[in-house]
Design a protein around this motif. Structure first.
Motif, PDB file in Angstrom:
ATOM      1  N   GLY A  71       2.193  -1.971  -4.919  1.00  0.00           N
ATOM      2  CA  GLY A  71       0.911  -1.800  -5.588  1.00  0.00           C
ATOM      3  C   GLY A  71       0.678  -0.417  -6.137  1.00  0.00           C
ATOM      4  O   GLY A  71      -0.272  -0.208  -6.886  1.00  0.00           O
ATOM      5  N   THR A  72       1.529   0.529  -5.769  1.00  0.00           N
ATOM      6  CA  THR A  72       1.385   1.888  -6.289  1.00  0.00           C
ATOM      7  C   THR A  72       2.037   1.996  -7.663  1.00  0.00           C
ATOM      8  O   THR A  72       2.806   1.123  -8.076  1.00  0.00           O
ATOM      9  CB  THR A  72       2.030   2.912  -5.339  1.00  0.00           C
ATOM     10  N   LEU A  73       1.737   3.103  -8.350  1.00  0.00           N
ATOM     11  CA  LEU A  73       2.310   3.303  -9.676  1.00  0.00           C
ATOM     12  C   LEU A  73       3.828   3.401  -9.600  1.00  0.00           C
ATOM     13  O   LEU A  73       4.532   2.841 -10.437  1.00  0.00           O
ATOM     14  CB  LEU A  73       1.733   4.571 -10.312  1.00  0.00           C
ATOM     15  N   CYS A  74       4.342   4.103  -8.591  1.00  0.00           N
ATOM     16  CA  CYS A  74       5.799   4.231  -8.457  1.00  0.00           C
ATOM     17  C   CYS A  74       6.460   2.876  -8.248  1.00  0.00           C
ATOM     18  O   CYS A  74       7.528   2.604  -8.807  1.00  0.00           O
ATOM     19  CB  CYS A  74       6.143   5.170  -7.299  1.00  0.00           C
ATOM     20  N   GLY A 102       8.926  11.565  -1.099  1.00  0.00           N
ATOM     21  CA  GLY A 102       9.660  12.815  -1.244  1.00  0.00           C
ATOM     22  C   GLY A 102       9.618  13.350  -2.659  1.00  0.00           C
ATOM     23  O   GLY A 102      10.564  13.994  -3.119  1.00  0.00           O
ATOM     24  N   GLY A 103       8.522  13.068  -3.348  1.00  0.00           N
ATOM     25  CA  GLY A 103       8.373  13.556  -4.717  1.00  0.00           C
ATOM     26  C   GLY A 103       9.084  12.724  -5.759  1.00  0.00           C
ATOM     27  O   GLY A 103       9.078  13.071  -6.941  1.00  0.00           O
ATOM     28  N   GLN A 104       9.690  11.594  -5.352  1.00  0.00           N
ATOM     29  CA  GLN A 104      10.431  10.738  -6.276  1.00  0.00           C
ATOM     30  C   GLN A 104       9.926   9.300  -6.193  1.00  0.00           C
ATOM     31  O   GLN A 104       9.495   8.839  -5.132  1.00  0.00           O
ATOM     32  CB  GLN A 104      11.936  10.761  -5.947  1.00  0.00           C
ATOM     33  N   CYS A 105      10.002   8.599  -7.323  1.00  0.00           N
ATOM     34  CA  CYS A 105       9.696   7.170  -7.322  1.00  0.00           C
ATOM     35  C   CYS A 105      10.954   6.414  -6.914  1.00  0.00           C
ATOM     36  O   CYS A 105      11.954   6.422  -7.641  1.00  0.00           O
ATOM     37  CB  CYS A 105       9.234   6.718  -8.705  1.00  0.00           C
ATOM     38  N   SER A 165      -2.413   8.550 -10.258  1.00  0.00           N
ATOM     39  CA  SER A 165      -1.709   9.801 -10.517  1.00  0.00           C
ATOM     40  C   SER A 165      -0.219   9.541 -10.711  1.00  0.00           C
ATOM     41  O   SER A 165       0.309   8.496 -10.309  1.00  0.00           O
ATOM     42  CB  SER A 165      -1.912  10.766  -9.351  1.00  0.00           C
ATOM     43  N   ALA A 166       0.460  10.494 -11.331  1.00  0.00           N
ATOM     44  CA  ALA A 166       1.881  10.328 -11.627  1.00  0.00           C
ATOM     45  C   ALA A 166       2.729  10.180 -10.371  1.00  0.00           C
ATOM     46  O   ALA A 166       3.799   9.550 -10.411  1.00  0.00           O
ATOM     47  CB  ALA A 166       2.376  11.517 -12.450  1.00  0.00           C
ATOM     48  N   ASP A 167       2.272  10.742  -9.242  1.00  0.00           N
ATOM     49  CA  ASP A 167       3.053  10.654  -8.006  1.00  0.00           C
ATOM     50  C   ASP A 167       2.481   9.620  -7.035  1.00  0.00           C
ATOM     51  O   ASP A 167       2.800   9.633  -5.849  1.00  0.00           O
ATOM     52  CB  ASP A 167       3.136  12.021  -7.322  1.00  0.00           C
ATOM     53  N   ASN A 168       1.672   8.704  -7.552  1.00  0.00           N
ATOM     54  CA  ASN A 168       1.097   7.662  -6.705  1.00  0.00           C
ATOM     55  C   ASN A 168       2.209   6.764  -6.145  1.00  0.00           C
ATOM     56  O   ASN A 168       2.876   6.064  -6.880  1.00  0.00           O
ATOM     57  CB  ASN A 168       0.108   6.828  -7.523  1.00  0.00           C
TER      58      ASN A 168
END
Length: 238
Positions: free
Chosen positions: A134-137, A124-127, A117-120
């Motif tokens: 290992g996460t998308l962010c 606090g809602g930010q990358c 997902s885009a927030d993976n």
């Protein structure tokens, strides 16, 4: 009894004749007709949208993205990270692309997306740099840092705000052959320095390989990386 055998024989004969006729029509005539029309009217697309260099050698397809990496120190080490060859324009990040050096090692690997997902990994809602490894962010943050480092030169520093989304995220297939004009322009100074070319020359090259929206309103402006690098190679060897 004889009538029954005769009827059965006629039915079998009719079935075999229908099979023969349909085999010739659907298995021979129709494929030949479609192939002939495709070759006559859409020759390039029918043959895989091949791209050729100035010598006429096929270097790939305009439909499939390729990476431009330096050779590994140990080709058999799967854990060794590939390093980009900074002489070339770089495509979108992806683990699904084949390797290429316009074009001596073209080998397609796998296609696919991260399915994250885009927030993976968002904090606090930010990358941020605090994103879990290992996460998308975490991948996006690392990719952005690499883009800034790789494309900053002694005479030009990349502004983090100028890094477009396609520079740090892969496409759905992982094989997108295009990048945005913004990402191509961001790489101009580095490519010019690495190839000892004037920045204006490289900017002109990018502009001439930028394609607008289809029919003026569909999709986004784009730059085909393989076509651009093929033209760059021709420019540096001329």
């Amino acid at each position: 009894m004889n009538n029954s055998v005769g009827n059965t024989a006629r039915l079998i004969g009719a079935g075999l004749r229908a099979l023969l006729v349909l085999t010739v029509i659907c298995g021979v005539l129709y494929p030949l007709a479609v192939t002939g029309i495709a070759q006559a009217l859409f020759n390039g697309k029918a043959n895989g949208s091949e791209i050729k260099d100035q010598s006429g050698q096929v270097v790939g397809s305009s439909l499939i993205g390729q990476t431009y990496n330096l050779p590994k120190n140990d080709p058999n080490d799967a854990d060794e990270a590939a390093k980009p060859d900074l002489k070339w324009f770089q495509p979108r990040p992806s683990n699904g692309l084949g390797s290429n050096s316009v074009n001596t090692r073209y080998a397609l690997i796998l296609s696919g997306a991260t399915n994250r997902s885009a927030d993976n990994g968002a904090v606090g809602g930010q990358c941020t740099k605090d994103a879990e490894e290992g996460t998308l962010c975490a991948q996006v943050v690392a990719a952005k840092e690499a883009v800034i480092t790789d494309n900053s030169t002694p005479s030009h520093t990349v502004d983090p705000e100028d890094v477009p989304a396609d520079a740090v995220t892969s496409s759905g297939s992982g094989l997108d052959p295009h990048i945005s004009p913004e990402y191509a322009k961001l790489q101009v100074h580095r490519v010019a320095e690495q190839n000892k070319l004037d920045v204006k020359q490289v900017e002109k090259l990018v502009a001439s390989h930028t394609t607008g929206r289809t029919l003026g309103f569909m999709g986004e402006p784009r730059v085909n990386v393989l076509e651009l690098n093929t033209a760059l190679k021709a420019l540096t060897t001329s």
